[in-house]
Design a protein around this motif. Structure first.
Motif, PDB file in Angstrom:
ATOM      1  N   MET A  78       1.283  -6.265  13.386  1.00 29.99           N
ATOM      2  CA  MET A  78       0.207  -6.964  12.691  1.00 29.99           C
ATOM      3  C   MET A  78      -0.067  -8.305  13.364  1.00 29.99           C
ATOM      4  O   MET A  78      -1.146  -8.874  13.214  1.00 29.99           O
ATOM      5  N   LEU A  81      -3.190  -9.219  15.466  1.00 35.88           N
ATOM      6  CA  LEU A  81      -4.455  -9.693  14.908  1.00 35.88           C
ATOM      7  C   LEU A  81      -4.582 -11.203  14.997  1.00 35.88           C
ATOM      8  O   LEU A  81      -5.639 -11.757  14.782  1.00 35.88           O
ATOM      9  N   MET A 114       2.933  -1.132   5.756  1.00 33.92           N
ATOM     10  CA  MET A 114       3.224  -2.493   5.327  1.00 33.92           C
ATOM     11  C   MET A 114       2.529  -2.793   4.006  1.00 33.92           C
ATOM     12  O   MET A 114       1.394  -2.394   3.779  1.00 33.92           O
ATOM     13  N   PHE A 116       1.692  -6.129   1.409  1.00 30.66           N
ATOM     14  CA  PHE A 116       1.634  -7.586   1.510  1.00 30.66           C
ATOM     15  C   PHE A 116       1.955  -8.264   0.187  1.00 30.66           C
ATOM     16  O   PHE A 116       2.031  -7.637  -0.863  1.00 30.66           O
ATOM     17  N   ASN A 120      -3.821  -6.124  -2.498  1.00 25.70           N
ATOM     18  CA  ASN A 120      -5.202  -6.130  -2.003  1.00 25.70           C
ATOM     19  C   ASN A 120      -5.789  -4.733  -1.956  1.00 25.70           C
ATOM     20  O   ASN A 120      -6.030  -4.191  -0.883  1.00 25.70           O
ATOM     21  N   PHE A 122      -8.565  -1.826  -2.060  1.00 28.34           N
ATOM     22  CA  PHE A 122      -9.961  -1.797  -1.625  1.00 28.34           C
ATOM     23  C   PHE A 122     -10.839  -1.736  -2.867  1.00 28.34           C
ATOM     24  O   PHE A 122     -10.441  -1.155  -3.879  1.00 28.34           O
ATOM     25  N   ARG A 185      -0.577   3.759  -1.659  1.00 27.46           N
ATOM     26  CA  ARG A 185      -1.521   3.938  -0.559  1.00 27.46           C
ATOM     27  C   ARG A 185      -0.774   4.021   0.764  1.00 27.46           C
ATOM     28  O   ARG A 185      -1.117   4.807   1.641  1.00 27.46           O
TER      29      ARG A 185
ATOM     30  N   GLY B 194      -6.751 -10.480   3.243  1.00 34.85           N
ATOM     31  CA  GLY B 194      -5.829  -9.383   2.932  1.00 34.85           C
ATOM     32  C   GLY B 194      -6.476  -8.014   3.024  1.00 34.85           C
ATOM     33  O   GLY B 194      -5.817  -7.025   3.341  1.00 34.85           O
ATOM     34  N   LEU B 195      -7.762  -7.970   2.747  1.00 34.83           N
ATOM     35  CA  LEU B 195      -8.472  -6.692   2.791  1.00 34.83           C
ATOM     36  C   LEU B 195      -8.464  -6.132   4.206  1.00 34.83           C
ATOM     37  O   LEU B 195      -8.208  -4.960   4.449  1.00 34.83           O
ATOM     38  N   GLU B 197      -6.351  -7.029   6.636  1.00 35.40           N
ATOM     39  CA  GLU B 197      -4.980  -6.730   7.043  1.00 35.40           C
ATOM     40  C   GLU B 197      -4.494  -5.425   6.448  1.00 35.40           C
ATOM     41  O   GLU B 197      -3.868  -4.623   7.123  1.00 35.40           O
ATOM     42  N   SER B 198      -4.795  -5.216   5.154  1.00 35.20           N
ATOM     43  CA  SER B 198      -4.244  -4.023   4.524  1.00 35.20           C
ATOM     44  C   SER B 198      -4.889  -2.769   5.099  1.00 35.20           C
ATOM     45  O   SER B 198      -4.273  -1.715   5.130  1.00 35.20           O
TER      46      SER B 198
END
Lengths: 276, 309
Positions: A78, A81, A114, A116, A120, A122, A185, B194-195, B197-198
């Motif tokens: 990650m 990014l 992963m 977080f 979060n 969608f 998910r 976060g959107l 990243e996830s």
């Protein structure tokens, strides 16, 4: 997906053998060797080497900015990014080095999922939150998707709470439910390793307890690496604990030894709350 | 607290009546901003009432048929038997608005995605000033360029006179592009980190993340961006008037000249006398513009209420 990965999990001959006597029982899922991570000029992780056990919970603890999250995020790349992030060293996984430039990060993140700190989901229905990623993998059959949705939600201990409203917006769930949905998910991708970045720290104590129960359940099937600021949580749920300070891995041992009889003074100071 | 105030009794320090001058200053400020707010509201209401009465006058006192006005395609207010069919202009306005939005929406959203997702560092550094420059160019300049470059170009390449719906649409789409792009950029960059990243964390590619996660999540605001662009296109008069050809008949092709509500008003307001029927029907056209802008605002409010982030 499952059929492709199954041999990898059972075939122990290709696995790295544990290097130190501390990892006596279980084989290593990830073998970290001389890992360095830089954010521009900032040397965030300094020469870290240790083995993460298979089907166990490894907790990463340490004060904010100690490099534990950075380390976690380097496992499934990650950090790619973040502009200016650079890594050297090795994270050996099966027969590849995850830090290598030749890694297909998209495929990697399907095997190493992963979750977080902040839930979060969608802005879609509960059902579509899970189906979403599966569709990227080309799974289209309605029956198969339905099956995976139920299976992942059951594994994430969320099924009973949402089974009657699968098609409502995921944003209507409570924070704790959203976080379990995010776990579901990730599980739907059938990963080998789960990386959890303070998954319960934004939740109330009851949701927190549910997440912990879930982690205990999940470790039977998955290798779990969790970053946590909560010492009690680390001592309750993890098998091994790694203490990071200023980018250095200070101590790595069995969790009960770290919490009862740490060998380093810094570790003792931290877990007894003298700093951090 | 200094010594002087220390010696005063609590009733002198704390009661409202003993602090009159400070409280009066507070009130003065309050009345000043209240007056500004009232002025804005009054002006808006006054314009609405004026447009409402003027716009309806043609139908009420001049005997123009509302039905004919809204359904007939024949417009000739100066003929012996005057005809008041506004359909060509209503359709013309909608045509340029929708067509220009069709061009500006994908370009603007594409530019926004480029700036926020693909090249956030240098993309923004180049595109942002370009967009600000586009906003700053006055509409008469757009019209002038359209008239001297675009119209001859269209005449030579696609044929016809060059003055056409197509020319209006191209000029307008460039004019509304900055509106669409800047609001779309805000929409994309205000999505929670976060959107993004996830989505990557469950193994989505960048393209999948953009199209399946970020764009749908930003959709209500992206639509707001498009509607705001359309509202600007619908109301633009000068630049369109210079390139569209301003004919009274319905265009049969995109390369035909046409007219819009705004261009007919600007063309005719100068040579009609205030109070005459010809002048009053122009007010009716203006009323349609006002009603449409209310509809655009309602649409934007509705879309904003559906925002999730």
């Amino acid at each position: 997906m499952k059929t492709v990965m199954e041999p990898k999990r059972t075939n122990t001959t290709t696995e790295q053998q544990p290097r130190s006597e501390k990892t006596e029982t279980k084989p290593a899922a990830l073998d970290v060797k001389h890992l360095n991570i830089y954010y521009g000029e900032n040397h965030a992780v300094k020469d870290v080497s240790f083995s993460i056990e298979k089907n166990a919970v490894t907790a990463l603890i340490g004060p904010s900015g100690c490099g534990k999250s950075t380390f976690l995020r380097s496992i499934n790349r990650m950090n790619d990014l973040i502009p200016g992030a650079k890594s050297t060293g090795e994270i050996q996984y099966d027969d590849v080095n995850l830090i290598g430039d030749d890694i297909n990060v998209v495929a990697l993140r399907k095997e190493i999922g992963m979750v977080f700190q902040k839930p979060n989901p969608f802005p879609k229905s509960i059902y579509n939150n899970i189906v979403h990623a599966l569709k990227f993998n080309g799974i289209r059959s309605r029956k198969k998707l339905d099956g995976i949705v139920e299976e992942s939600l059951r594994k994430a201990a969320l099924w009973d709470e949402v089974k009657d409203r699968l098609h409502e917006s995921a944003l209507s769930l409570s924070g704790g439910q959203q976080q379990r949905l995010c776990i579901a998910r990730t599980l739907a991708m059938k990963p080998n390793i789960l990386l959890l970045d303070e998954p319960a720290s934004a939740l109330d104590p009851i949701s927190n307890a549910k997440i912990e129960d879930l982690i205990m359940e999940l470790k039977k099937e998955y290798t779990i690496v969790i970053v946590t600021h909560n010492m009690h949580q680390a001592s309750r749920i993890s098998d091994k604990t790694a203490f990071f300070l200023n980018g250095v891995l200070v101590e790595y041992d069995k969790t009960d030894r770290i919490f009862t009889n740490p060998s380093k003074k810094d570790t003792e100071d931290y877990i007894t709350g003298r700093f951090g | 607290m200094d010594n002087k105030t220390m010696t005063m009794a609590a009733s002198q320090r704390l009661l409202k009546k003993s602090n009159k001058s400070a409280l009066q200053k507070e009130k003065r400020g309050k009345y000043l901003v209240l007056a500004s707010a009232l002025l804005i509201i009054t002006a808006t209401i006054a314009i609405t009432i004026f447009l409402g009465t003027k716009g309806l006058q043609a139908f009420i006192s001049n005997g123009v048929s509302l039905y004919e006005f809204l359904t007939s395609t024949k417009w000739n207010p100066t003929a012996e038997n005057p005809l008041y069919g506004a359909v060509p202009f209503i359709l013309g306005s909608f045509a340029v608005t929708i067509l220009s939005a069709l061009i500006a929406a994908p370009l603007g959203i594409g530019g926004a995605i480029f700036m926020t997702e693909i090249a956030p560092s240098w993309g923004k550094k180049i595109l942002q000033p370009v967009i600000e420059l586009l906003v700053g160019i006055p509409s008469v300049v757009y019209g002038f360029i359209g008239l001297s470059v675009l119209v001859p170009f269209l005449r030579d390449t696609v044929g016809g006179q060059g003055f056409s719906l197509l020319a209006g649409m191209i000029v307008l789409s460039i004019m509304i592009l900055p509106t669409v792009t800047s609001i779309a950029t805000d929409a994309m960059s205000s999505l929670p980190k976060g959107l993004r990243e996830s989505s990557y964390a469950i193994g989505a590619t960048r393209w999948q993340t953009i199209w399946r996660v970020l764009v749908p999540a930003a959709m209500p605001t992206l639509l707001t961006a498009i509607v705001l662009g359309m509202a600007r296109a619908f109301g633009e008069a000068l630049a369109v008037q210079m390139v569209i050809g301003n004919v009274r008949s319905l265009p049969s092709a995109i390369t035909d000249p046409s007219a819009t509500l705004t261009t007919i008003i600007t063309l005719n307001m100068g040579h009609t006398t205030f109070g005459s029927v010809e002048n009053n029907v122009l007010w009716s056209l203006a009323l349609i513009l006002l009603v449409m802008s209310f509809i655009f605002i309602l649409l934007i409010r509705y879309l904003s209420s559906r925002r999730q982030f």
